[in-house]
Design a protein around this motif. Structure first.
Motif, PDB file in Angstrom:
ATOM      1  N   VAL A 156       0.446 -19.543 -25.931  1.00  0.00           N
ATOM      2  CA  VAL A 156      -0.078 -18.247 -26.350  1.00  0.00           C
ATOM      3  C   VAL A 156      -1.584 -18.146 -26.086  1.00  0.00           C
ATOM      4  O   VAL A 156      -2.109 -17.078 -25.774  1.00  0.00           O
ATOM      5  CB  VAL A 156       0.315 -17.953 -27.829  1.00  0.00           C
ATOM      6  N   ARG A 169      16.131 -23.284 -23.148  1.00  0.00           N
ATOM      7  CA  ARG A 169      15.249 -22.533 -24.033  1.00  0.00           C
ATOM      8  C   ARG A 169      14.064 -23.420 -24.397  1.00  0.00           C
ATOM      9  O   ARG A 169      14.234 -24.560 -24.830  1.00  0.00           O
ATOM     10  CB  ARG A 169      16.023 -22.143 -25.283  1.00  0.00           C
ATOM     11  N   ALA A 170      12.869 -22.881 -24.197  1.00  0.00           N
ATOM     12  CA  ALA A 170      11.669 -23.671 -24.444  1.00  0.00           C
ATOM     13  C   ALA A 170      11.485 -23.929 -25.931  1.00  0.00           C
ATOM     14  O   ALA A 170      11.745 -23.059 -26.748  1.00  0.00           O
ATOM     15  CB  ALA A 170      10.456 -22.922 -23.896  1.00  0.00           C
ATOM     16  N   PRO A 171      11.046 -25.143 -26.296  1.00  0.00           N
ATOM     17  CA  PRO A 171      10.791 -25.411 -27.717  1.00  0.00           C
ATOM     18  C   PRO A 171       9.639 -24.564 -28.246  1.00  0.00           C
ATOM     19  O   PRO A 171       8.777 -24.112 -27.493  1.00  0.00           O
ATOM     20  CB  PRO A 171      10.415 -26.890 -27.752  1.00  0.00           C
ATOM     21  N   LEU A 172       9.654 -24.354 -29.551  1.00  0.00           N
ATOM     22  CA  LEU A 172       8.657 -23.482 -30.167  1.00  0.00           C
ATOM     23  C   LEU A 172       7.236 -23.974 -29.920  1.00  0.00           C
ATOM     24  O   LEU A 172       6.318 -23.173 -29.716  1.00  0.00           O
ATOM     25  CB  LEU A 172       8.933 -23.366 -31.672  1.00  0.00           C
ATOM     26  N   ALA A 173       7.051 -25.294 -29.944  1.00  0.00           N
ATOM     27  CA  ALA A 173       5.694 -25.832 -29.758  1.00  0.00           C
ATOM     28  C   ALA A 173       5.103 -25.364 -28.428  1.00  0.00           C
ATOM     29  O   ALA A 173       3.906 -25.063 -28.341  1.00  0.00           O
ATOM     30  CB  ALA A 173       5.728 -27.358 -29.825  1.00  0.00           C
ATOM     31  N   GLU A 188       4.026 -18.179 -18.440  1.00  0.00           N
ATOM     32  CA  GLU A 188       5.458 -18.368 -18.622  1.00  0.00           C
ATOM     33  C   GLU A 188       5.859 -19.800 -18.262  1.00  0.00           C
ATOM     34  O   GLU A 188       6.731 -20.390 -18.890  1.00  0.00           O
ATOM     35  CB  GLU A 188       6.193 -17.365 -17.732  1.00  0.00           C
ATOM     36  N   MET A 208       5.731 -22.532 -26.918  1.00  0.00           N
ATOM     37  CA  MET A 208       5.367 -21.122 -27.062  1.00  0.00           C
ATOM     38  C   MET A 208       4.014 -20.998 -27.755  1.00  0.00           C
ATOM     39  O   MET A 208       3.184 -20.173 -27.391  1.00  0.00           O
ATOM     40  CB  MET A 208       6.424 -20.375 -27.885  1.00  0.00           C
ATOM     41  N   LEU A 209       3.820 -21.822 -28.780  1.00  0.00           N
ATOM     42  CA  LEU A 209       2.563 -21.772 -29.528  1.00  0.00           C
ATOM     43  C   LEU A 209       1.400 -22.248 -28.660  1.00  0.00           C
ATOM     44  O   LEU A 209       0.291 -21.730 -28.749  1.00  0.00           O
ATOM     45  CB  LEU A 209       2.673 -22.625 -30.795  1.00  0.00           C
ATOM     46  N   GLU A 211       4.945 -22.009 -21.065  1.00  0.00           N
ATOM     47  CA  GLU A 211       5.971 -21.872 -22.105  1.00  0.00           C
ATOM     48  C   GLU A 211       7.158 -22.774 -21.793  1.00  0.00           C
ATOM     49  O   GLU A 211       7.730 -23.402 -22.670  1.00  0.00           O
ATOM     50  CB  GLU A 211       6.465 -20.418 -22.187  1.00  0.00           C
TER      51      GLU A 211
END
Lengths: 438, 302
Positions: B204, B194-198, B74, B200-201, B77
Motif C-alpha cells: 500500500v 491469493r496474496a497474503p494480507l501482509a 500489483e 497487501m499492507l 502485492e
C-alpha cells in the motif's frame, strides 16, 4: 502477533461512512486500516446520484479545492407525478442554487468514492482494496478485537472496529447487532441505468445552459406501476442517471422483474424523448435499507460500531443516504478517537457515538419518518389514486369545456370521490401525516 | 541457495474492454482501465513460487509512463520484492527493438549488482501482440530463450540447470537448459494464488525505484525512444467481419446439380456451400475472382 498487523482502528468498507471515519481518525493521528472488497473503493458502490455538500464539508473542509468529481450542481429539482399518459411537474429552480459550492451535485459513485478514498490515503489511512472481511475477531469476553480478511494470514487487530459494510450487513448480523437477515419488507431494490448522451443534447432537453446547471427529478406514480416506490432522473455531464426503486416485497408480491419495471418506465411518453438516441453505459441494481428508526441494528458494542447502510441510515423520504452515512462515519470516528484517549473501548464508552447521532439531524430525521414504511405498507393504493387524480384534475382544469368553471371544479372533486370515499381520503391523509411524523 | 529472478512486465489497456475507432483504426483508450498484462501475472506468480522454494529476490521492472507504478504495486502485492519503473519522456514511442535494448541494458545493470538466474517475460502483450521483446532481450544478453513456456519441471540453482516444458505447434517440447535462461510464459506456467494480507499492507505504501534515461543507467540516446525505433506503422485497420456464406440445400444423391444451379443463378460470385457436407469449413468459402466451392461429399463413415 507482528506489529504490522496491529492498528488503532479498523474500518470495514470503502463507502461514504467508512471513508469518512477513516479520514477523521487518520487526521487525528490514529493508525487506520480500511478494507474494501472491490477492485477500488467505489467499484461496487451504487446510488441514484445526488451528493450533498454540507456533509462533505464536515469531513473535508475546503473540499472544492481538491477537485471532487461531481457531475453537475443541482440547480433545478422537484417531482414529476406520472399517470400512464400524462405528467404533472412540480419543479423548483432558483438562482440561489448557482452559488458555489452548491448544496447538492449529481455524481457517480465509482468516481466519487474513489476520490474520497484518495483523500483518506492523503490523510494517512491505509486503504486495502480487493480484500473482503469475512469475520470479526472477539476475545473471551466477547469484545471485538479485530477482523479476519479473506486473504492468507489475514487476521488484523485493533481495539476498535467500525463496520461500514453496506446494506448486506453480514458482520453486523454475525455479531448479533442486527436480528437475522434483511426482510423484503424493509429493503428496497433500485435498478439504475446510466445513459450516455452528448452534453448539448442533455442541456437542450432539460433546459440547461452549460455544466454549471443540472436537474434532479424524483418521479412517482406510473413509474412504479402506481405501487409504493420512486423513480429518479438526474442529469450528469454527458449522461443521464435513470432508475426506479420499490420495496423488495413489491417485486415479489406482484411478480415484477426489476429490469422490466425500468424498461417500462423508460418507455413512458414523458420519459422516452428525454433518452432518445442515448447509449446505455452502465446498468446496475442495489438494495437500499429502509429499516426505519425502530428497526435499526444496535449501533455499538464492546470494541465495535456500525455506520451507514449497514445500520439502515437512509432517509428514503428525501433520497438522502450518503450524507447520513458520512455524518455517522464522522461521529463513530470521534467516538473512537475519544476511546483511544481514555483507553476505554467498552460499549459504555462507545455509546458516545449513538448520543452524537441522536443529537444530530441523522437520528432526528430517521425518528421523524419512523412510520413511513408502515404508511407505504398500509396504503399501497396511495400513489396510484392520488397521482392519477392530480393528472386528471389538471386535464380538467387546463381545458376549456364550454361549461361553467364552478361545474368543472365540482367535476374534479367528484372524480376524487370516484377513486376514494371521503372517509378513505381522510384516512389516507391521516396516515400520510403520521408517516411523515407530523 | 538464494536466487534472483527478474520479471519484466507491461501495463496494458484491458483489451477485453477496448473498442476501436472505426475511422482512425486506433484504440479508444478513454475510460479503458489499465491492467497488468495477463501473461505477466502468471510469470510473476512463477517467480514468487520459485522464491518460496529456494529463497531469494524477485525484481520486477517495467518501462512505461508514471501510471505504470500501479502495475508494479500489483506485483508487490503478489509477492515481488523490488519494483523498478524505467520512465522518461525520452523513451516515448519505443518499438520492440528500442524496448528490448532498454530492458536488456537495465537487466545487465541489475545482474552486475546481483547475478540474475532467471528472466521471465509474458508470452506477448495483449495490446501489441508482437511477442518480440522477450526474445529481443535474450538475444542482446546472450542468454538462451524458451518461448511459450508452460511448466517448470525442475529448477536447480546449484547445478544451474532447469527442465522447462514449452508449447510448440505439434505438441510439447521438454528442454533441459542451463541457467540463466529467459522464458516467455503462457498462463499455465503457474496458477495465481491469493496474496497474503501482509503483502497487501506492504504494497500500500510501495513506491517504485525510478530510473530515467540517464540515471542510474545511462542509456544510449540513439537506441531509445523514437530514435531507436525503426518500425513504421503504415496503417492500422479493423478486420471486417466475414459474411456468412449462402447455403444451398441439395439432394444428397446429386449435390453437383444444386451447385451448378446455384452458380448459374449467381454467375458473379457469392460463396455457396452445400448443406449436406460432412466436414471442411464451408463458412470460409471465397469466390471472386476465382470460384472455389467447398462441397464435401458424404464419406463412407457417415
Amino acid at each position: 502477533m507482528p506489529d504490522t498487523l496491529k492498528f488503532d482502528a479498523i474500518v470495514v468498507g470503502g463507502g461514504p461512512s467508512g471513508l469518512a471515519s477513516a479520514i477523521i481518525m487518520a487526521r487525528a493521528g490514529l493508525k487506520v486500516v480500511l478494507f474494501e472488497r472491490g477492485r477500488f473503493a467505489g467499484s461496487k458502490n451504487l446510488f441514484g446520484g445526488v451528493l450533498y455538500t454540507s456533509a462533505i464539508q464536515e469531513i473535508l473542509p475546503g473540499f472544492m479545492a481538491k477537485n471532487p468529481p461531481f457531475e453537475r450542481p443541482v440547480t433545478e429539482q422537484g417531482y414529476w407525478l406520472l399517470s400512464p399518459d400524462s405528467v404533472v411537474r412540480m419543479m423548483h429552480r432558483s438562482e440561489q442554487y448557482k452559488v458555489e459550492p452548491a448544496a447538492a451535485y449529481t455524481g457517480l459513485r465509482a468516481r466519487f468514492d474513489e476520490w474520497f478514498a484518495r483523500q483518506a490515503v492523503a490523510e494517512g489511512a491505509l486503504v486495502i482494496a480487493k480484500t473482503a472481511v469475512i469475520d470479526v475477531l472477539r476475545d473471551n469476553r466477547d469484545r471485538v478485537i479485530g477482523v479476519r480478511t479473506d486473504r492468507p494470514d489475514g487476521d488484523v487487530y485493533a481495539p476498535v472496529t467500525i463496520l461500514s459494510e453496506g446494506v448486506n450487513n453480514l458482520l453486523t448480523q454475525k455479531l448479533g447487532l442486527a436480528q437475522g437477515d434483511l426482510p423484503p419488507r424493509l429493503v428496497a431494490l433500485s435498478v439504475k441505468e446510466v445513459i450516455g448522451l452528448p452534453q448539448a443534447t442533455i442541456e437542450q432537453r432539460f433546459g440547461l445552459t452549460g455544466l454549471k446547471e443540472g436537474v434532479a427529478i424524483d418521479l412517482f406514480g406510473d413509474a412504479t406501476l402506481g405501487l409504493p416506490g420512486t423513480a429518479f432522473l438526474y442529469s450528469n455531464k454527458t449522461s443521464i442517471s435513470i432508475g426506479v426503486g420499490m420495496l423488495l416485497e413489491m417485486f415479489v408480491e406482484h411478480r415484477l422483474r426489476p429490469h422490466e419495471v425500468l424498461a417500462r418506465f423508460k418507455a413512458h411518453p414523458a420519459i422516452r424523448p428525454l433518452l432518445a438516441g442515448g447509449e446505455s453505459l452502465e446498468y446496475g441494481a442495489h438494495l437500499i435499507p429502509e429499516f426505519g428508526y425502530d428497526r435499526m441494528p444496535k449501533l455499538y458494542a464492546d470494541g465495535v460500531m456500525v455506520a451507514g447502510d449497514a445500520a439502515g441510515m437512509v432517509d428514503a423520504m428525501h433520497r438522502e443516504g450518503t450524507n447520513l452515512a458520512m455524518m455517522a462515519g464522522k461521529f463513530a470516528a470521534e467516538a473512537a478517537i475519544e476511546a483511544h484517549s481514555s483507553k476505554d473501548f467498552s460499549a459504555r464508552h462507545l455509546q458516545a457515538y449513538r448520543d452524537k447521532l441522536e443529537a444530530s439531524f441523522v437520528m432526528k430525521d430517521l425518528k421523524q419518518y419512523r412510520r413511513m414504511t408502515d404508511f407505504l405498507d398500509g396504503t399501497p393504493h396511495f400513489m396510484k389514486t392520488y397521482v392519477d387524480f392530480v393528472n386528471d384534475a389538471a386535464m380538467r382544469y387546463f381545458n376549456a369545456h364550454d361549461m361553467p368553471k364552478r361545474d368543472m371544479e365540482k367535476d374534479i372533486v367528484r372524480s376524487l370521490g370516484k377513486r376514494r370515499s371521503f372517509l378513505g381520503v381522510a384516512q389516507d391523509v391521516m396516515r400520510l401525516m403520521r408517516g411523515m411524523g407530523l | 541457495m538464494a536466487i534472483h529472478i527478474v520479471v519484466a512486465i507491461k501495463q496494458v489497456p484491458d483489451t477485453s474492454n477496448v473498442r476501436i475507432n472505426p475511422e482512425t483504426g486506433t484504440l479508444i483508450r478513454e475510460g479503458v482501465p489499465s491492467i497488468l498484462n495477463p501473461y505477466e501475472v502468471h510469470a510473476l506468480e512463477l517467480a514468487v513460487r520459485l522464491k518460496e522454494l529456494h529463497g531469494g529476490t524477485v525484481t520486477v521492472l517495467t518501462m512505461g509512463p508514471p501510471a505504470a507504478a500501479e502495475a508494479l504495486r500489483e506485483c508487490v502485492e503478489q509477492g515481488a520484492d523490488r519494483g523498478i519503473l524505467i520512465s522518461d519522456r525520452k523513451f516515448a514511442a519505443a518499438d520492440t527493438l528500442a524496448t528490448s535494448y532498454v530492458l536488456a541494458t537495465a537487466i545487465q545493470a541489475l545482474d552486475a549488482e546481483l547475478p540474475v538466474d532467471l528472466l521471465l517475460f509474458g508470452k506477448q502483450a495483449i495490446d501489441g501482440d508482437t511477442a518480440q521483446v522477450g526474445p529481443g532481450v535474450a538475444t542482446r544478453m546472450d542468454v538462451p530463450v524458451l518461448s511459450c513456456a508452460i511448466k517448470v519441471e525442475r529448477f536447480d540453482p546449484v547445478a544451474r540447470t532447469a527442465v522447462i516444458h514449452r508449447r510448440v505447434a505439434r505438441g510439447i517440447e521438454v528442454v533441459n537448459v542451463r541457467l540463466p535462461v529467459l522464458l516467455t510464459v503462457e498462463k499455465e506456467i503457474a496458477a495465481v494464488q491469493r496474496a497474503p494480507l501482509a503483502n497487501m499492507l506492504r504494497a500500500v505504501n510501495f513506491q517504485p525505484e525510478l530510473w530515467s534515461a540517464s540515471a542510474p543507467v545511462a542509456f544510449d540516446p540513439a537506441q531509445i525512444g523514437i530514435k531507436g525505433s525503426p518500425t513504421i506503422v503504415g496503417a492500422a485497420h479493423t478486420p471486417s467481419l466475414k459474411k456468412a456464406g449462402e447455403r444451398v440445400t441439395a439432394n444428397p444423391g446429386a449435390p453437383a446439380e444444386a451447385v451448378a444451379a446455384a452458380l448459374a443463378a449467381r454467375p458473379h460470385g457469392g460463396g455457396s456451400c452445400l448443406d449436406h457436407h460432412s466436414g471442411g469449413t464451408p463458412g470460409e468459402a471465397e469466390v471472386s475472382p476465382k470460384i472455389i466451392v467447398w462441397g464435401v461429399c458424404r464419406s463412407p463413415y457417415d
